[in-house]
Design a protein around this motif. Structure first.
Motif, PDB file in Angstrom:
ATOM      1  N   ASN A  79      39.405  53.639  39.237  1.00  9.71           N
ATOM      2  CA  ASN A  79      38.984  52.235  39.407  1.00  9.71           C
ATOM      3  C   ASN A  79      37.264  52.170  39.506  1.00  9.71           C
ATOM      4  O   ASN A  79      36.739  50.945  39.003  1.00  9.71           O
ATOM      5  N   ILE A  80      36.591  53.000  39.802  1.00 10.85           N
ATOM      6  CA  ILE A  80      35.163  53.108  39.795  1.00 10.85           C
ATOM      7  C   ILE A  80      34.695  52.918  38.356  1.00 10.85           C
ATOM      8  O   ILE A  80      33.732  52.183  38.023  1.00 10.85           O
ATOM      9  N   TRP A  81      35.719  53.451  37.266  1.00 11.95           N
ATOM     10  CA  TRP A  81      35.091  53.125  35.764  1.00 11.95           C
ATOM     11  C   TRP A  81      35.760  51.700  35.593  1.00 11.95           C
ATOM     12  O   TRP A  81      34.798  51.204  34.666  1.00 11.95           O
ATOM     13  N   VAL A  82      36.538  51.269  36.065  1.00 12.87           N
ATOM     14  CA  VAL A  82      36.868  49.756  35.947  1.00 12.87           C
ATOM     15  C   VAL A  82      35.540  48.909  36.354  1.00 12.87           C
ATOM     16  O   VAL A  82      35.303  47.769  35.640  1.00 12.87           O
ATOM     17  N   GLY A  83      35.005  49.440  37.472  1.00  9.23           N
ATOM     18  CA  GLY A  83      34.102  48.577  38.197  1.00  9.23           C
ATOM     19  C   GLY A  83      32.607  48.578  37.423  1.00  9.23           C
ATOM     20  O   GLY A  83      31.822  47.576  37.776  1.00  9.23           O
ATOM     21  N   VAL A  84      32.520  49.500  36.387  1.00  6.73           N
ATOM     22  CA  VAL A  84      31.253  49.338  35.480  1.00  6.73           C
ATOM     23  C   VAL A  84      31.583  48.802  34.173  1.00  6.73           C
ATOM     24  O   VAL A  84      30.533  49.026  33.300  1.00  6.73           O
ATOM     25  N   GLY A  85      32.714  48.555  34.017  1.00  2.00           N
ATOM     26  CA  GLY A  85      33.151  48.293  32.583  1.00  2.00           C
ATOM     27  C   GLY A  85      33.670  49.030  31.500  1.00  2.00           C
ATOM     28  O   GLY A  85      33.724  48.790  30.247  1.00  2.00           O
ATOM     29  N   GLN A  86      33.632  50.554  31.919  1.00  4.50           N
ATOM     30  CA  GLN A  86      33.817  51.374  31.119  1.00  4.50           C
ATOM     31  C   GLN A  86      35.523  51.669  30.993  1.00  4.50           C
ATOM     32  O   GLN A  86      35.985  52.593  30.067  1.00  4.50           O
ATOM     33  N   MET A  87      36.315  51.019  31.837  1.00  3.17           N
ATOM     34  CA  MET A  87      37.741  51.086  31.434  1.00  3.17           C
ATOM     35  C   MET A  87      38.232  49.330  31.824  1.00  3.17           C
ATOM     36  O   MET A  87      37.533  48.673  32.734  1.00  3.17           O
ATOM     37  N   THR A  88      39.544  49.290  31.450  1.00  4.80           N
ATOM     38  CA  THR A  88      39.922  47.855  31.983  1.00  4.80           C
ATOM     39  C   THR A  88      41.150  48.039  32.858  1.00  4.80           C
ATOM     40  O   THR A  88      41.497  49.196  33.141  1.00  4.80           O
ATOM     41  N   PRO A  89      41.559  47.000  33.776  1.00  6.90           N
ATOM     42  CA  PRO A  89      42.514  47.397  34.664  1.00  6.90           C
ATOM     43  C   PRO A  89      43.878  47.731  33.952  1.00  6.90           C
ATOM     44  O   PRO A  89      44.542  48.485  34.483  1.00  6.90           O
ATOM     45  N   GLU A  90      44.022  47.482  32.900  1.00 10.85           N
ATOM     46  CA  GLU A  90      45.283  47.921  32.058  1.00 10.85           C
ATOM     47  C   GLU A  90      45.471  49.494  31.544  1.00 10.85           C
ATOM     48  O   GLU A  90      46.131  49.977  31.403  1.00 10.85           O
ATOM     49  N   GLN A  91      44.247  50.043  31.652  1.00 12.09           N
ATOM     50  CA  GLN A  91      44.061  51.448  31.455  1.00 12.09           C
ATOM     51  C   GLN A  91      44.191  52.210  32.732  1.00 12.09           C
ATOM     52  O   GLN A  91      44.409  53.455  32.621  1.00 12.09           O
ATOM     53  N   VAL A  92      44.317  51.646  33.756  1.00 15.21           N
ATOM     54  CA  VAL A  92      44.602  52.335  35.087  1.00 15.21           C
ATOM     55  C   VAL A  92      45.706  51.913  35.879  1.00 15.21           C
ATOM     56  O   VAL A  92      45.933  52.560  37.006  1.00 15.21           O
ATOM     57  N   THR A  93      46.510  51.009  35.071  1.00 18.20           N
ATOM     58  CA  THR A  93      47.769  50.721  35.787  1.00 18.20           C
ATOM     59  C   THR A  93      48.956  50.690  34.869  1.00 18.20           C
ATOM     60  O   THR A  93      48.739  50.759  33.743  1.00 18.20           O
ATOM     61  N   PHE A  94      50.001  50.593  35.215  1.00 22.06           N
ATOM     62  CA  PHE A  94      51.308  50.325  34.655  1.00 22.06           C
ATOM     63  C   PHE A  94      52.458  49.766  35.380  1.00 22.06           C
ATOM     64  O   PHE A  94      52.433  49.790  36.749  1.00 22.06           O
ATOM     65  N   ASP A  95      53.446  49.077  34.757  1.00 23.36           N
ATOM     66  CA  ASP A  95      54.570  48.455  35.262  1.00 23.36           C
ATOM     67  C   ASP A  95      55.463  49.390  35.980  1.00 23.36           C
ATOM     68  O   ASP A  95      55.798  50.350  35.360  1.00 23.36           O
ATOM     69  N   ALA A 110      32.978  44.487  37.708  1.00 26.82           N
ATOM     70  CA  ALA A 110      32.364  44.746  36.395  1.00 26.82           C
ATOM     71  C   ALA A 110      31.952  43.409  35.952  1.00 26.82           C
ATOM     72  O   ALA A 110      30.863  43.558  35.101  1.00 26.82           O
ATOM     73  N   GLU A 111      32.540  42.226  36.008  1.00 27.39           N
ATOM     74  CA  GLU A 111      32.088  41.222  35.526  1.00 27.39           C
ATOM     75  C   GLU A 111      30.971  40.824  36.345  1.00 27.39           C
ATOM     76  O   GLU A 111      29.773  40.365  35.762  1.00 27.39           O
ATOM     77  N   ALA A 112      30.714  40.964  37.683  1.00 25.12           N
ATOM     78  CA  ALA A 112      29.369  40.675  38.254  1.00 25.12           C
ATOM     79  C   ALA A 112      28.488  41.749  37.952  1.00 25.12           C
ATOM     80  O   ALA A 112      27.289  40.992  37.808  1.00 25.12           O
TER      81      ALA A 112
END
Length: 485
Positions: free
Chosen positions: A45-61, A151-153
């Protein structure tokens, strides 16, 4: 037929579910109840938080994975545990409230023969006024959704920095008893890395605020590590990293209020101070899931099953004692509830017997110290051990067969300090055991042959590889069980 019910599908619960399903025959039932439809590899999640990954890359159904392996999946929130059943059901059951769109709000009873509580933490933003991304003034990376907001902020912040506006960035813990300092550490250094990559580091003042008495405590009382043939304390190792990066730090701080652009905190010396910011990511304290327990007659027995903080009581020694009298042997081995032998807790859901770091209070009596971390590798190891014990008990074992005391297992941590396959770096650390045992290792509490730390590009490659390996394992792909916890 035996029914195994697992509450929560985080690292501990999901691991327990996969191993229970693998080891039990088809005549037995494995059910997972969790309010979320997706699994999240939280360390990324820390990589999502800086825009280097998306939520879809760290989650799955979760549903397709559980259908594939034969696990019943109920998307619901647990409300109460009834370990002895009630007038209608004579066996233990959990009352749940559905959270899926098709049946949202409906309640039902889910019976069990064995229960594994692995509900993880409740993110207790409400413990600090103004904390959190939903109704507060700070950001979080504790969930993939929160990390995407961060990441957006951050992206908006860099736009203003490119326009010549200098910014103050505050990262750390948002309460005097928060844990998960490692996540704050990683996010801080990833922000530093991204700002340098963008050529904006000189436009930012980076501040770290933590309830640790010293940097490098991380909720485990700090550690000694071998580096270059010498033994170094994690305090020196961590302070060197901060100094080299030009990051200032505030230790022994209990944040008690967050306003727009300002964090108020109390120090261990009893001073009340404030720190301004333009961007703040502060980790909240963790609490138990908060559901109640009732006996067959409907009388509440929550205190028999749970500690006051909402975490479940297990086979630990909870006798109150001075810090100097606490022992590694106090920590649970099987994670079995002492009163109900068919109930277990795994991962963050179990109640620790005491702090690992020295407890500290301000002159005014405010506790300011990290609480014990139980995330990542220890959670997975515990989840597997509990599942294997339950499987063996279903097959006839009279008591739990597997142990995973945090005073007897080690842990490896790879803390990212910047994501890049050519210029990235990470701090790689191992410790054994997680909870210091000064009877076995009088000098430092840990085995120095298995405790070390290094930082560099190789560490980043390892963390990047682990990201893909653990997602592969969590999706129960071929030979998933060969990947160690």
């Amino acid at each position: 037929m035996a029914r195994v019910l697992i509450l929560g599908a985080g690292i501990a619960g999901h691991t327990a579910a996969l191993f229970a399903r693998q080891k039990l025959g088809k005549k037995h039932q494995v059910t997972v109840v969790t309010p979320n439809s997706k699994w999240n590899w939280i360390p990324s999640n820390i990589w999502v938080g800086v825009g280097q990954m998306t939520p879809e890359q760290v989650t799955f159904d979760l549903a397709p994975v559980y259908k594939k392996v034969g696990i019943e999946f109920i998307q619901a929130k647990a409300l109460s545990i009834h370990p002895d059943g009630d007038q209608e059901l004579k066996t233990g059951f959990v009352t749940v409230e559905r959270t899926d769109e098709a049946q949202k709000g409906q309640t039902e009873k889910v019976g069990y023969d064995f229960l594994i509580n692995s509900t993880g933490p409740r993110l207790n933003f409400a413990a600090t006024e103004g904390l959190g991304p939903d109704i507060g003034h700070s950001l979080s990376v504790c969930t993939a959704g929160h990390a995407a907001q961060a990441a957006e902020a951050f992206a908006n912040l860099t736009v203003e920095m490119k326009q010549g506006q200098r910014k103050r960035i505050l990262i750390g813990t948002g309460h005097g008893m928060s844990t998960c300092q490692g996540a704050a550490f990683e996010y801080l250094f990833n922000l530093d890395f991204e700002l340098r990559k963008l050529g904006l580091r000189d436009m930012a003042d980076l501040h770290y605020i933590t309830n640790e008495a010293n940097l490098g405590d991380f909720g485990v009382g700090g550690m000694h590590i071998k580096r270059g043939g010498y033994m170094t304390h994690s305090k020196v190792f961590t302070e060197s990293l901060f100094a080299e990066s030009g990051i200032s730090w505030i230790t022994g701080a209990g944040v008690n209020k967050v306003e727009s652009g300002k964090a108020h905190y109390e120090t261990l010396e009893g001073e009340f101070k404030e720190q301004g910011f333009d961007f703040a990511m502060l980790i909240p304290p963790f609490a138990g899931a908060g559901f109640k327990a009732f006996d067959r007659a409907g009388e509440e027995i929550t205190e028999q099953l749970f500690a006051p903080n909402g975490f479940m009581k297990v086979d630990a020694d909870y006798t109150p004692r001075p810090f100097e009298e606490w022992s590694a042997s106090d920590w649970p081995k099987t994670y079995q509830n002492p009163k109900w032998s068919n109930i277990f807790a795994a991962g963050i859901a179990f109640a620790p017997p005491h702090l690992i770091s020295r407890p500290r209070t301000s002159p005014g009596g405010t506790p300011i110290n990290p609480t014990p971390p139980r995330t990542g590798m220890p959670s997975a190891i515990i989840g597997k051990a509990v599942a294997l014990s339950v499987v063996d008990m279903i097959k006839g074992a009279p008591k739990p067969t597997h142990h995973a005391s945090m005073s007897e297992i080690g842990a490896a941590c790879v803390a990212s300090a910047g994501k890049s396959l050519t210029r990235g770096k990470a701090a790689s650390m191992t410790m054994y055991p997680v909870v210091p045992d000064f009877e076995r290792f009088p000098e430092t509490g840990r085995d120095m042959d298995h405790s070390f730390g290094e930082i560099g590009l190789a560490g980043h490659w390892i963390k990047h590889l682990l990201h893909h390996l653990f997602l592969y394992k969590a999706k129960a792909k071929p030979f998933w069980f060969l990947i160690p916890e």
